[in-house]
Design a protein around this motif. Structure first.
Motif, PDB file in Angstrom:
ATOM      1  N   SER A   1       0.787  -1.238   0.000  1.00  0.00           N
ATOM      2  CA  SER A   1       0.000   0.000   0.000  1.00  0.00           C
ATOM      3  C   SER A   1       0.822   1.294   0.000  1.00  0.00           C
ATOM      4  O   SER A   1       0.396   2.288   0.558  1.00  0.00           O
ATOM      5  CB  SER A   1      -0.957   0.001   1.194  1.00  0.00           C
ATOM      6  N   ALA A   2       1.957   1.303  -0.663  1.00  0.00           N
ATOM      7  CA  ALA A   2       2.776   2.509  -0.748  1.00  0.00           C
ATOM      8  C   ALA A   2       2.216   3.477  -1.794  1.00  0.00           C
ATOM      9  O   ALA A   2       1.493   3.075  -2.709  1.00  0.00           O
ATOM     10  CB  ALA A   2       4.204   2.133  -1.129  1.00  0.00           C
ATOM     11  N   VAL A   3       2.566   4.755  -1.663  1.00  0.00           N
ATOM     12  CA  VAL A   3       2.310   5.717  -2.734  1.00  0.00           C
ATOM     13  C   VAL A   3       3.313   5.399  -3.833  1.00  0.00           C
ATOM     14  O   VAL A   3       4.512   5.247  -3.579  1.00  0.00           O
ATOM     15  CB  VAL A   3       2.484   7.170  -2.231  1.00  0.00           C
ATOM     16  N   LEU A   4       2.820   5.273  -5.069  1.00  0.00           N
ATOM     17  CA  LEU A   4       3.665   4.946  -6.222  1.00  0.00           C
ATOM     18  C   LEU A   4       3.578   6.106  -7.208  1.00  0.00           C
ATOM     19  O   LEU A   4       2.484   6.597  -7.495  1.00  0.00           O
ATOM     20  CB  LEU A   4       3.194   3.651  -6.874  1.00  0.00           C
ATOM     21  N   GLU A   5       4.730   6.504  -7.749  1.00  0.00           N
ATOM     22  CA  GLU A   5       4.723   7.703  -8.583  1.00  0.00           C
ATOM     23  C   GLU A   5       5.834   7.657  -9.621  1.00  0.00           C
ATOM     24  O   GLU A   5       6.964   7.275  -9.326  1.00  0.00           O
ATOM     25  CB  GLU A   5       4.914   8.909  -7.666  1.00  0.00           C
ATOM     26  N   GLU A   6       5.483   8.045 -10.838  1.00  0.00           N
ATOM     27  CA  GLU A   6       6.455   8.233 -11.914  1.00  0.00           C
ATOM     28  C   GLU A   6       5.845   9.163 -12.950  1.00  0.00           C
ATOM     29  O   GLU A   6       4.757   8.906 -13.461  1.00  0.00           O
ATOM     30  CB  GLU A   6       6.824   6.897 -12.568  1.00  0.00           C
ATOM     31  N   GLY A   7       6.552  10.236 -13.270  1.00  0.00           N
ATOM     32  CA  GLY A   7       6.083  11.173 -14.291  1.00  0.00           C
ATOM     33  C   GLY A   7       4.687  11.678 -13.985  1.00  0.00           C
ATOM     34  O   GLY A   7       4.424  12.178 -12.891  1.00  0.00           O
ATOM     35  N   GLN A   8       3.790  11.513 -14.938  1.00  0.00           N
ATOM     36  CA  GLN A   8       2.425  12.018 -14.785  1.00  0.00           C
ATOM     37  C   GLN A   8       1.527  11.123 -13.931  1.00  0.00           C
ATOM     38  O   GLN A   8       0.393  11.484 -13.620  1.00  0.00           O
ATOM     39  CB  GLN A   8       1.784  12.241 -16.153  1.00  0.00           C
ATOM     40  N   VAL A   9       2.018   9.955 -13.524  1.00  0.00           N
ATOM     41  CA  VAL A   9       1.201   8.976 -12.800  1.00  0.00           C
ATOM     42  C   VAL A   9       1.507   8.998 -11.304  1.00  0.00           C
ATOM     43  O   VAL A   9       2.665   8.923 -10.900  1.00  0.00           O
ATOM     44  CB  VAL A   9       1.445   7.550 -13.338  1.00  0.00           C
ATOM     45  N   ARG A  10       0.444   9.080 -10.510  1.00  0.00           N
ATOM     46  CA  ARG A  10       0.574   8.947  -9.057  1.00  0.00           C
ATOM     47  C   ARG A  10      -0.548   8.027  -8.582  1.00  0.00           C
ATOM     48  O   ARG A  10      -1.721   8.223  -8.915  1.00  0.00           O
ATOM     49  CB  ARG A  10       0.452  10.309  -8.378  1.00  0.00           C
ATOM     50  N   LEU A  11      -0.178   7.005  -7.797  1.00  0.00           N
ATOM     51  CA  LEU A  11      -1.139   6.084  -7.207  1.00  0.00           C
ATOM     52  C   LEU A  11      -1.071   6.269  -5.704  1.00  0.00           C
ATOM     53  O   LEU A  11      -0.006   6.128  -5.106  1.00  0.00           O
ATOM     54  CB  LEU A  11      -0.798   4.632  -7.571  1.00  0.00           C
ATOM     55  N   GLU A  12      -2.204   6.596  -5.106  1.00  0.00           N
ATOM     56  CA  GLU A  12      -2.295   6.781  -3.661  1.00  0.00           C
ATOM     57  C   GLU A  12      -3.294   5.786  -3.100  1.00  0.00           C
ATOM     58  O   GLU A  12      -4.338   5.559  -3.718  1.00  0.00           O
ATOM     59  CB  GLU A  12      -2.800   8.188  -3.313  1.00  0.00           C
ATOM     60  N   PRO A  13      -3.000   5.201  -1.931  1.00  0.00           N
ATOM     61  CA  PRO A  13      -4.012   4.351  -1.313  1.00  0.00           C
ATOM     62  C   PRO A  13      -5.352   5.101  -1.245  1.00  0.00           C
ATOM     63  O   PRO A  13      -5.391   6.276  -0.859  1.00  0.00           O
ATOM     64  CB  PRO A  13      -3.438   4.069   0.072  1.00  0.00           C
ATOM     65  N   LEU A  14      -6.410   4.446  -1.677  1.00  0.00           N
ATOM     66  CA  LEU A  14      -7.730   5.076  -1.771  1.00  0.00           C
ATOM     67  C   LEU A  14      -8.198   5.539  -0.397  1.00  0.00           C
ATOM     68  O   LEU A  14      -8.198   4.773   0.561  1.00  0.00           O
ATOM     69  CB  LEU A  14      -8.737   4.086  -2.358  1.00  0.00           C
ATOM     70  N   ALA A  15      -8.576   6.811  -0.313  1.00  0.00           N
ATOM     71  CA  ALA A  15      -9.041   7.409   0.939  1.00  0.00           C
ATOM     72  C   ALA A  15     -10.345   8.156   0.686  1.00  0.00           C
ATOM     73  O   ALA A  15     -10.745   8.377  -0.466  1.00  0.00           O
ATOM     74  CB  ALA A  15      -7.979   8.361   1.489  1.00  0.00           C
ATOM     75  N   GLU A  16     -10.997   8.545   1.747  1.00  0.00           N
ATOM     76  CA  GLU A  16     -12.303   9.213   1.656  1.00  0.00           C
ATOM     77  C   GLU A  16     -12.275  10.430   0.729  1.00  0.00           C
ATOM     78  O   GLU A  16     -13.208  10.655  -0.034  1.00  0.00           O
ATOM     79  CB  GLU A  16     -12.767   9.604   3.064  1.00  0.00           C
ATOM     80  N   HIS A  17     -11.204  11.219   0.772  1.00  0.00           N
ATOM     81  CA  HIS A  17     -11.154  12.435  -0.052  1.00  0.00           C
ATOM     82  C   HIS A  17     -11.036  12.149  -1.550  1.00  0.00           C
ATOM     83  O   HIS A  17     -11.205  13.042  -2.369  1.00  0.00           O
ATOM     84  CB  HIS A  17     -10.029  13.378   0.415  1.00  0.00           C
ATOM     85  N   HIS A  18     -10.805  10.893  -1.930  1.00  0.00           N
ATOM     86  CA  HIS A  18     -10.746  10.517  -3.346  1.00  0.00           C
ATOM     87  C   HIS A  18     -12.117  10.149  -3.917  1.00  0.00           C
ATOM     88  O   HIS A  18     -12.278  10.103  -5.137  1.00  0.00           O
ATOM     89  CB  HIS A  18      -9.822   9.310  -3.536  1.00  0.00           C
ATOM     90  N   ILE A  19     -13.085   9.868  -3.053  1.00  0.00           N
ATOM     91  CA  ILE A  19     -14.338   9.246  -3.502  1.00  0.00           C
ATOM     92  C   ILE A  19     -15.135  10.124  -4.465  1.00  0.00           C
ATOM     93  O   ILE A  19     -15.519   9.664  -5.549  1.00  0.00           O
ATOM     94  CB  ILE A  19     -15.207   8.813  -2.297  1.00  0.00           C
ATOM     95  N   GLU A  20     -15.413  11.360  -4.120  1.00  0.00           N
ATOM     96  CA  GLU A  20     -16.223  12.207  -5.019  1.00  0.00           C
ATOM     97  C   GLU A  20     -15.505  12.511  -6.330  1.00  0.00           C
ATOM     98  O   GLU A  20     -16.136  12.450  -7.398  1.00  0.00           O
ATOM     99  CB  GLU A  20     -16.692  13.471  -4.301  1.00  0.00           C
ATOM    100  N   PRO A  21     -14.192  12.825  -6.309  1.00  0.00           N
ATOM    101  CA  PRO A  21     -13.504  12.990  -7.592  1.00  0.00           C
ATOM    102  C   PRO A  21     -13.510  11.710  -8.436  1.00  0.00           C
ATOM    103  O   PRO A  21     -13.601  11.777  -9.663  1.00  0.00           O
ATOM    104  CB  PRO A  21     -12.085  13.390  -7.195  1.00  0.00           C
ATOM    105  N   LEU A  22     -13.441  10.546  -7.772  1.00  0.00           N
ATOM    106  CA  LEU A  22     -13.509   9.280  -8.502  1.00  0.00           C
ATOM    107  C   LEU A  22     -14.877   9.101  -9.137  1.00  0.00           C
ATOM    108  O   LEU A  22     -14.990   8.655 -10.281  1.00  0.00           O
ATOM    109  CB  LEU A  22     -13.193   8.106  -7.573  1.00  0.00           C
ATOM    110  N   ARG A  23     -15.933   9.483  -8.421  1.00  0.00           N
ATOM    111  CA  ARG A  23     -17.294   9.416  -8.977  1.00  0.00           C
ATOM    112  C   ARG A  23     -17.363  10.210 -10.292  1.00  0.00           C
ATOM    113  O   ARG A  23     -17.889   9.742 -11.295  1.00  0.00           O
ATOM    114  CB  ARG A  23     -18.298   9.969  -7.977  1.00  0.00           C
ATOM    115  N   SER A  24     -16.794  11.406 -10.278  1.00  0.00           N
ATOM    116  CA  SER A  24     -16.788  12.257 -11.483  1.00  0.00           C
ATOM    117  C   SER A  24     -15.982  11.623 -12.605  1.00  0.00           C
ATOM    118  O   SER A  24     -16.394  11.648 -13.769  1.00  0.00           O
ATOM    119  CB  SER A  24     -16.220  13.637 -11.152  1.00  0.00           C
TER     120      SER A  24
END
Length: 178
Positions: free
Chosen positions: A5-28
């Motif tokens: 569950s680490a934050v993974l990042e390279e160039g334009q890509v960033r993967l963050e463990p899914l958290a509550e603040h991601h939910i509404e933007p993900l819905r969109s």
């Protein structure tokens, strides 16, 4: 096996463990492609989004990520490690990315980050399970070097009632070239 569950990042890509603040933007982000959900096992549109997110939350054996476009800071999708096991096998799946980042190498970078992280954490095999109708995803996993290991016939009923065939792909650590 290590912690995936680490934050993974390279160039334009960033993967963050899914958290509550991601939910509404993900819905969109999910609403940006109304048609793609026909070939997914679940629906992430309208009222079904909340049910799907609850189901994801209940899957304790999944490591869930928000997919973020580093150039815009915007959540543009999700991806998951599914059922990591004691035998060193983990599936990457449940992936959706918005149309704005398809076909530009974004998915390739994202998958490489996930694969590298899995192998760095002691996993020996990464699997992908793809709907037989999803030719774009099948081509993407083959491009990564995964091998088609077989097709499970009519093994899952999707949210539309369709009985899907699931193509199973595998990538062994010693086969990984990146």
């Amino acid at each position: 096996m290590g912690d995936l569950s680490a934050v993974l990042e390279e160039g334009q890509v960033r993967l963050e463990p899914l958290a509550e603040h991601h939910i509404e933007p993900l819905r969109s982000a999910c609403a940006e492609d109304q048609d793609i959900w026909e070939i997914y096992p679940i629906n992430m549109l309208g009222d079904d989004f909340d049910k799907a997110m609850q189901a994801f939350h209940d899957m304790k054996a999944w490591v869930q990520f928000a997919v973020i476009n580093n150039e815009t800071g915007k959540v543009i999708g999700m991806t998951n490690y599914i059922n990591p096991d004691q035998h060193g096998v983990v599936e990457i799946g449940g992936t959706y990315i918005a149309p704005s980042v398809r076909g530009v190498g974004f998915n390739d970078i994202m998958k490489k980050l996930l694969i590298n992280n899995a192998f760095a954490n002691g996993f020996r095999k990464v699997e992908f399970r793809v709907d037989g109708r999803n030719k774009r995803s099948q081509a993407a996993v083959l491009k990564l070097g995964a091998k088609h290991e077989g097709t499970l016939r009519k093994n899952r009923i999707t949210w539309t009632g369709y009985q899907r065939d699931t193509c199973v792909f595998g990538l062994l650590k010693e086969e990984w070239q990146r």
